[in-house]
Scaffold this active site. Structure first.
Site, PDB file in Angstrom:
ATOM      1  N   VAL B 178     -22.748 -11.986  15.533  1.00 29.06           N
ATOM      2  CA  VAL B 178     -21.622 -12.898  15.743  1.00 29.06           C
ATOM      3  C   VAL B 178     -21.329 -13.036  17.239  1.00 29.06           C
ATOM      4  CG1 VAL B 178     -19.172 -13.291  15.284  1.00 29.06           C
ATOM      5  CG2 VAL B 178     -20.628 -12.362  13.487  1.00 29.06           C
ATOM      6  N   VAL B 181     -23.818 -15.379  18.816  1.00 25.83           N
ATOM      7  CA  VAL B 181     -23.496 -16.775  18.502  1.00 25.83           C
ATOM      8  C   VAL B 181     -22.308 -17.240  19.344  1.00 25.83           C
ATOM      9  CG1 VAL B 181     -22.612 -18.309  16.698  1.00 25.83           C
ATOM     10  CG2 VAL B 181     -24.433 -16.666  16.164  1.00 25.83           C
ATOM     11  N   HIS B 182     -21.315 -16.386  19.455  1.00 22.41           N
ATOM     12  CA  HIS B 182     -20.084 -16.723  20.172  1.00 22.41           C
ATOM     13  C   HIS B 182     -20.369 -16.971  21.655  1.00 22.41           C
ATOM     14  CE1 HIS B 182     -15.775 -16.640  20.912  1.00 22.41           C
ATOM     15  NE2 HIS B 182     -15.901 -15.658  21.776  1.00 22.41           N
ATOM     16  N   ILE B 183     -21.115 -16.080  22.276  1.00 21.56           N
ATOM     17  CA  ILE B 183     -21.430 -16.239  23.703  1.00 21.56           C
ATOM     18  C   ILE B 183     -22.317 -17.472  23.901  1.00 21.56           C
ATOM     19  CG2 ILE B 183     -22.589 -15.196  25.694  1.00 21.56           C
ATOM     20  CD1 ILE B 183     -21.830 -12.465  24.594  1.00 21.56           C
ATOM     21  N   ALA B 186     -20.298 -20.627  23.728  1.00 25.38           N
ATOM     22  CA  ALA B 186     -19.447 -20.808  24.902  1.00 25.38           C
ATOM     23  C   ALA B 186     -20.247 -21.353  26.090  1.00 25.38           C
ATOM     24  CB  ALA B 186     -18.778 -19.484  25.272  1.00 25.38           C
TER      25      ALA B 186
END
Ligand code: HEM
Ligand code: SF4
Ligand code: SF4
Lengths: 307, 241
Positions: B178, B181-183, B186
């Site tokens: 997760v 995916v988040h980084i 962004a």
């Protein structure tokens, strides 16, 4: 035992290789003949003596077990069970010397995350190396016999070493040396099995039809073995497990979870990096900047009307 | 002009650009404490996860220090995330538009956001990240306590601890995925990171990705910073003029 070269080991914890193990000449074993044990605890005292350990003075709770469990200082413990044999009507006093079994396939070593904190020598002895131990307690959960204990003082794991220091110089373990009835004998594993067979024949001739050798195959056999008068029911002896194996949960945790996990992470990180580097960027256009200005003016005007 | 309470307005026009305030300082602080804890937890956890990564333990002062520090960083994570959760919960409730958006998630990933309904403060994928993080952090904290041998070694049976270990390892892999995916998101969606560094985004960014939110913010009015001289340098004294 002084393990100075990788070749002195059969296994080393948390390493990605298996040592060549070329010096695997013979395996040693300690045989504990429960039918001969009189519960005198000479072995337990000898263990403290040789390893220079001190146990705290305990409290009596009405049983002979003292202390009540293995501790970072008590590496071997006599466990006493009173059993009413329903077949004979006899009250039997079953006394088992508990301690590390020195498994051929040690669960403690499989679970340990610290390189070289647990080693298995060519002769089968499993030893903990304090210097490399990080005190995580994984070995406690890897062991099918509930043997290792972590010291609160130094956060290191301790258990029976099978007197690896004595064995290295051709001596038998201190407990075997101290036993007054000859219930503990030490030698090569082959010799110990032979010795046990003689004892079992004797026991069978004296009415113990189920007498046998406890050398559980689920952990590849052990380098500490028992002669039990009731080998069909090892649980009688203070819950000695009947068919011990490394817990399937531990196998799963230390097995496929690691490879699948590493593969998933490696793939995701690589994909994200490559895609973020080469893909068409999701960038705001100048047109969108201008449209934003219109929208803000419009909505701000709405907002004022709504006042 | 009907001036509203200054505190409520978030759209700012300056000489160079228009920005919208998106993340308050106190939320940003928690976000970064959480982020740093997560990275440290990932590194210290991976050190124990597989021998090929044990070298990471030297970043924490050796194996024993890694073993000792990891759960405490977990406690820091739990506290900072709990505060972050309360701070942004109100923006993360799921609604019908999110379900609709999720059905067209392919368009979002390929940058064709025209085909999607106008998005409010957070899109459905962001909300999913929020809820997944919440769930997985709770699982990690729970299982982490069960396997925290130094203090809880006798509070749980060995069988419970074994299960705790496999749950913790699986949840750790999940949260690291997760985080990736988040980084990635962004970075990929250009202009997003300033939301967590400076706390604001450009008007164009808000228009492109969160148009409904931009409308709501614009309705509150606009802070016009164009006329003001730069702070500390009165206009008439500026050497260039
Ligand atoms: C939320 C609070 C957390 C707590 C209380 C916690 C606690 C623990 C504990 C006690 C251990 C055993 C090693 C040790 O004693 O240090 C451990 C291992 C581990 N933790 Fe955590 N942890 C937490 C969060 C995380 C997070 C967020 C990650 C991943 C980013 C993570 C990844 C790992 C990994 C990979 C291991 C090694 C597991 C294995 O050996 O299979 N932990 N954790
Ligand atoms: S009995 Fe336990 S501690 Fe001893 S070798 Fe087997 S797994 Fe390791
Ligand atoms: S506590 Fe046990 S598992 Fe952990 S490093 Fe020490 S020997 Fe290895």
């Amino acid at each position: 035992m002084a393990g100075l070269q990788s070749q002195d080991f059969a296994r080393i914890s948390a390493t990605t290789f298996r040592p060549p193990d070329v010096r695997h000449d013979f395996e040693v074993a300690k045989l504990i003949d429960v039918s001969k044990c009189i519960g005198c605890k000479a072995c337990q005292a000898a263990c403290l003596e040789w390893n220079n350990l001190k146990e705290e003075v305990g409290i009596n709770t009405g049983v002979y077990d003292n202390p009540h469990d293995l501790t970072p200082n008590t590496w071997t413990l006599m466990r006493f069970t009173e059993w009413d044999n329903p077949d004979t009507g006899n009250l039997e006093w079953l006394i088992r010397k508990d301690g590390c079994m020195h498994c051929a396939d040690p669960g403690c070593l499989k679970a340990c995350p610290a390189p070289g904190a647990i080693v298995q020598y060519n002769n089968g002895i499993v030893d903990f190396v304090s210097e490399n131990c990080i005190g995580c307690g994984y070995c406690v959960k890897g062991c099918p016999f509930n043997i290792p204990r972590i010291s609160q003082a130094d956060n290191k794991a301790y258990k029976c070493t099978l007197c690896s220091d004595r064995v290295a110089v051709g001596q038998a373990p201190a407990c075997a040396k101290a036993c007054p009835t000859g219930a503990i004998v030490f030698g090569t594993k082959a010799a110990m099995i032979e010795h046990a067979n003689g004892r079992i024949t004797d026991l069978k001739s004296r009415g113990f039809a189920n007498a046998g050798l406890y050398d559980p195959p689920g952990v590849g056999g052990t380098h500490v073995m028992y002669v039990l008068h009731h080998n069909d029911q090892p649980q009688l002896y203070a819950n000695l497990p009947k068919d011990p194996v490394i817990s399937p949960v531990v196998e799963l945790w230390k097995g496929v979870t690691k490879y699948a996990g590493l593969a998933a992470l490696g793939f995701a990180a690589t994909f994200a990096f490559v895609h973020a580097t080469i893909a068409r960027r999701n960038e705001v256009s100048r047109a969108e900047d201008r449209e934003a200005e219109h929208l803000i003016d419009e909505e701000a005007a709405h907002g004022r009307q709504g006042q | 002009m009907v001036a509203r309470d200054n505190d409520e307005r978030t759209v700012r026009r300056s000489e160079e650009r228009t920005t919208v305030d998106r993340t308050e300082g106190r939320v940003r602080v928690n976000h970064w404490v959480t982020a740093i804890s997560l990275i440290l937890l990932a590194f210290s956890g991976l050190a124990l996860f597989h021998p090929s990564m044990f070298w990471l333990s030297s970043l924490f002062g050796g194996g024993s220090m890694t073993r000792m520090l990891h759960p405490w960083i977990g406690v820091v994570l739990m506290v900072s995330f709990a505060i972050l959760f309360l701070q942004v919960l109100k923006h993360n409730f799921w609604n019908k538009r999110d379900t609709h958006w999720m059905r067209h998630v392919g368009d979002a990933m390929s940058g064709n956001e025209e085909n999607l309904p106008e998005v409010g403060r957070y899109n459905a994928a962001q909300k999913l990240i929020f809820w997944t993080m919440t769930l997985v952090i709770l699982v990690l904290f729970g299982s982490g306590i069960v396997i925290w041998y130094e203090y809880f070694g006798t509070s749980f049976t060995i069988d419970q601890q074994r299960v705790g270990h496999i749950v913790h390892a699986l949840a750790a892999v999940a949260i690291m995925l997760v985080v990736i995916v988040h980084i990635y998101a962004a970075f990929y969606v250009r202009g997003t990171i300033s939301s967590m560094t400076e706390g604001r985004v450009t008007g164009g960014w808000a228009f492109r990705h969160h148009r409904r939110w931009l409308r709501e913010e614009a309705q509150k009015g606009v802070i016009d910073e164009r006329q003001k001289p730069p702070p500390g340098r009165p206009r008439d004294l500026h050497p260039a003029e």
